[in-house]
Design a protein around this motif. Structure first.
Motif, PDB file in Angstrom:
ATOM      1  N   UNK A  22       8.227   0.203  -1.471  1.00  0.00           N
ATOM      2  CA  UNK A  22       7.245   0.212  -2.560  1.00  0.00           C
ATOM      3  C   UNK A  22       5.826   0.161  -1.998  1.00  0.00           C
ATOM      4  N   UNK A  23       5.578  -0.745  -1.065  1.00  0.00           N
ATOM      5  CA  UNK A  23       4.243  -0.877  -0.481  1.00  0.00           C
ATOM      6  C   UNK A  23       3.816   0.418   0.197  1.00  0.00           C
ATOM      7  N   UNK A  24       4.726   1.036   0.941  1.00  0.00           N
ATOM      8  CA  UNK A  24       4.416   2.286   1.633  1.00  0.00           C
ATOM      9  C   UNK A  24       4.105   3.388   0.620  1.00  0.00           C
ATOM     10  N   UNK A  25       4.917   3.488  -0.415  1.00  0.00           N
ATOM     11  CA  UNK A  25       4.695   4.513  -1.421  1.00  0.00           C
ATOM     12  C   UNK A  25       3.395   4.317  -2.182  1.00  0.00           C
ATOM     13  N   UNK A  26       3.073   3.077  -2.508  1.00  0.00           N
ATOM     14  CA  UNK A  26       1.809   2.803  -3.199  1.00  0.00           C
ATOM     15  C   UNK A  26       0.618   3.191  -2.331  1.00  0.00           C
ATOM     16  N   UNK A  28       0.528   5.418   0.032  1.00  0.00           N
ATOM     17  CA  UNK A  28       0.440   6.875   0.095  1.00  0.00           C
ATOM     18  C   UNK A  28      -0.181   7.455  -1.171  1.00  0.00           C
ATOM     19  N   UNK A  29      -0.007   6.741  -2.299  1.00  0.00           N
ATOM     20  CA  UNK A  29      -0.559   7.206  -3.569  1.00  0.00           C
ATOM     21  C   UNK A  29      -1.981   6.708  -3.792  1.00  0.00           C
ATOM     22  N   UNK A  30      -2.543   6.014  -2.819  1.00  0.00           N
ATOM     23  CA  UNK A  30      -3.924   5.557  -2.926  1.00  0.00           C
ATOM     24  C   UNK A  30      -4.093   4.149  -3.436  1.00  0.00           C
ATOM     25  N   UNK A  31      -2.998   3.404  -3.578  1.00  0.00           N
ATOM     26  CA  UNK A  31      -3.069   2.008  -4.051  1.00  0.00           C
ATOM     27  C   UNK A  31      -2.586   1.111  -2.910  1.00  0.00           C
ATOM     28  N   UNK A 264      12.692   2.124  -2.984  1.00  0.00           N
ATOM     29  CA  UNK A 264      11.365   1.564  -3.205  1.00  0.00           C
ATOM     30  C   UNK A 264      10.280   2.604  -3.062  1.00  0.00           C
ATOM     31  N   UNK A 265      10.392   3.448  -2.046  1.00  0.00           N
ATOM     32  CA  UNK A 265       9.419   4.515  -1.849  1.00  0.00           C
ATOM     33  C   UNK A 265       9.395   5.449  -3.053  1.00  0.00           C
ATOM     34  N   UNK A 266      10.578   5.799  -3.554  1.00  0.00           N
ATOM     35  CA  UNK A 266      10.665   6.703  -4.699  1.00  0.00           C
ATOM     36  C   UNK A 266      10.096   6.067  -5.967  1.00  0.00           C
ATOM     37  N   UNK A 267      10.324   4.764  -6.126  1.00  0.00           N
ATOM     38  CA  UNK A 267       9.882   4.093  -7.344  1.00  0.00           C
ATOM     39  C   UNK A 267       8.369   3.882  -7.377  1.00  0.00           C
ATOM     40  N   UNK A 268       7.747   3.820  -6.219  1.00  0.00           N
ATOM     41  CA  UNK A 268       6.323   3.479  -6.146  1.00  0.00           C
ATOM     42  C   UNK A 268       5.451   4.397  -6.992  1.00  0.00           C
ATOM     43  N   UNK A 269       5.800   5.673  -7.050  1.00  0.00           N
ATOM     44  CA  UNK A 269       4.970   6.637  -7.769  1.00  0.00           C
ATOM     45  C   UNK A 269       4.790   6.252  -9.238  1.00  0.00           C
ATOM     46  N   UNK A 270       5.824   5.657  -9.827  1.00  0.00           N
ATOM     47  CA  UNK A 270       5.759   5.290 -11.241  1.00  0.00           C
ATOM     48  C   UNK A 270       4.804   4.133 -11.503  1.00  0.00           C
ATOM     49  N   UNK A 271       4.434   3.400 -10.448  1.00  0.00           N
ATOM     50  CA  UNK A 271       3.590   2.222 -10.620  1.00  0.00           C
ATOM     51  C   UNK A 271       2.211   2.371  -9.986  1.00  0.00           C
ATOM     52  N   UNK A 274      -0.841   1.965 -12.373  1.00  0.00           N
ATOM     53  CA  UNK A 274      -1.019   0.594 -12.854  1.00  0.00           C
ATOM     54  C   UNK A 274      -1.596  -0.308 -11.770  1.00  0.00           C
ATOM     55  N   UNK A 275      -1.103  -0.148 -10.535  1.00  0.00           N
ATOM     56  CA  UNK A 275      -1.622  -0.962  -9.441  1.00  0.00           C
ATOM     57  C   UNK A 275      -3.054  -0.569  -9.125  1.00  0.00           C
ATOM     58  N   UNK A 276      -3.350   0.714  -9.121  1.00  0.00           N
ATOM     59  CA  UNK A 276      -4.716   1.171  -8.874  1.00  0.00           C
ATOM     60  C   UNK A 276      -5.672   0.618  -9.933  1.00  0.00           C
ATOM     61  N   UNK A 277      -5.198   0.525 -11.176  1.00  0.00           N
ATOM     62  CA  UNK A 277      -6.039  -0.032 -12.245  1.00  0.00           C
ATOM     63  C   UNK A 277      -6.330  -1.506 -11.995  1.00  0.00           C
ATOM     64  N   UNK A 278      -5.341  -2.236 -11.491  1.00  0.00           N
ATOM     65  CA  UNK A 278      -5.562  -3.654 -11.170  1.00  0.00           C
ATOM     66  C   UNK A 278      -6.574  -3.781 -10.028  1.00  0.00           C
ATOM     67  N   UNK A 279      -6.378  -3.000  -8.981  1.00  0.00           N
ATOM     68  CA  UNK A 279      -7.258  -3.087  -7.814  1.00  0.00           C
ATOM     69  C   UNK A 279      -8.677  -2.645  -8.137  1.00  0.00           C
ATOM     70  N   UNK A 280      -8.789  -1.703  -9.045  1.00  0.00           N
ATOM     71  CA  UNK A 280     -10.121  -1.178  -9.371  1.00  0.00           C
ATOM     72  C   UNK A 280     -10.776  -1.860 -10.543  1.00  0.00           C
ATOM     73  N   UNK A 281     -10.057  -2.803 -11.161  1.00  0.00           N
ATOM     74  CA  UNK A 281     -10.573  -3.418 -12.386  1.00  0.00           C
ATOM     75  C   UNK A 281     -11.596  -4.490 -12.117  1.00  0.00           C
TER      76      UNK A 281
END
Length: 281
Positions: A22-26, A28-31, A264-271, A274-281
């Motif tokens: 999950x952490x790796x996937x997030x 990679x998605x910028x979060x 976990x890597x596959x699931x990260x994209x779906x979140x 939401x995580x980026x919104x928390x980090x950027x909020x």
């Protein structure tokens, strides 16, 4: 309020692999959660948290390690008698401390097929460094006698390997850990996430391999809801159906580690949003 906390929950070998995916996937998605101000780790989450906080290994390498051949990794399993005692503890305990005391007695009665010293060597081998990282890291463990939750950090004088080994001391599977005149068991005994420890942080992301809760133990979802009521911007990630299938029936079986990491890597994209919104909020 201070700024950003990452909470990594308990979940055995498969849970830790899934968290890493999950952490790796997030990232990679910028979060990217490797830059949070505080990491709180329980059990498997303590191992992943120590690896991440060290800064010595990047998420691509940590993820690749989860895909390696697990034949040299020693797994564990709760026996039928231990499972019955877990069930009895869940049904009879009304507080996490009472639950901790019951499992503390189970842990001290057990005779694992590995010594405390051997188990410590195993955990130490998973850590990039024997030293506490400069980045704030809290590792949880439960006092086997009182059932109280405790946190260890850099300034407590406890070696990192001791703290993480205590946090991973699953009652009935791995040996109890003794230091500072006390006996310690798995930090996930108090709750699977211990997200309440992030109170006071403005942004909180919780990655919890187990979403379970009970009459005695708060679920990650209820803990995150309480943090949100206190004013924190939050995100919670728990395993989806594909991840739960990848875990198999025994979270301590390293044979399912790679599948859990990939899930976990596959699931990260779906979140990621939401995580980026928390980090950027």
């Amino acid at each position: 309020m201070t700024d950003t906390a990452l909470v990594l929950g308990s979940g055995g070998v498969t849970g830790g692999a899934w968290e890493t995916g999950v952490l790796h996937g997030l990232a990679e998605a910028g979060a990217d959660l490797s830059v949070t101000d505080l990491i709180i780790g329980s059990s498997a989450g303590a191992v992943v948290g120590a690896q991440l906080a060290s800064g010595l290994l990047g998420l691509p390498e940590l993820y690749a390690r989860q895909l390696a051949d697990p034949r040299d990794v020693r797994g564990g399993k709760l026996g039928a008698r231990a499972l019955l005692r877990y069930t009895g503890a869940v049904l009879s305990a009304r507080t996490p401390e009472a639950y901790g005391r019951k499992l503390g007695r189970l842990a001290q009665d057990a005779r694992p097929g590995i010594t405390a010293e051997e188990r410590r060597e195993v955990i130490a081998g998973r850590l990039p460094s024997p030293q506490w990282p400069d980045r704030p890291l809290l590792v949880t463990a439960v006092d086997a006698t009182t059932g109280d939750l405790h946190t260890f950090g850099k300034d407590d004088g406890v070696p990192l390997a001791d703290a993480v080994t205590a946090s991973c001391a699953v009652p009935g599977v791995w040996p109890v850990v003794r230091f500072e005149g006390r006996t310690w068991i798995d930090g996930g005994v108090h709750s699977t996430a211990n997200a309440q420890l992030a109170a006071g942080y403005r942004r909180v992301v919780v990655i919890a391999p187990s979403a379970a809760g009970s009459r005695a133990l708060a679920s990650p979802r209820s803990q995150v809801a309480e943090l949100a009521e206190q004013g924190a911007r939050t995100a919670l990630i728990t395993p989806d159906a594909a991840a739960r299938k990848a875990f198999g029936r025994n979270p301590l079986d390293p044979g399912h580690r790679a599948a859990a990491a990939r899930a976990g890597l596959a699931q990260a994209a779906a979140h990621a949003d939401a995580v980026a919104a928390v980090l950027g909020g």
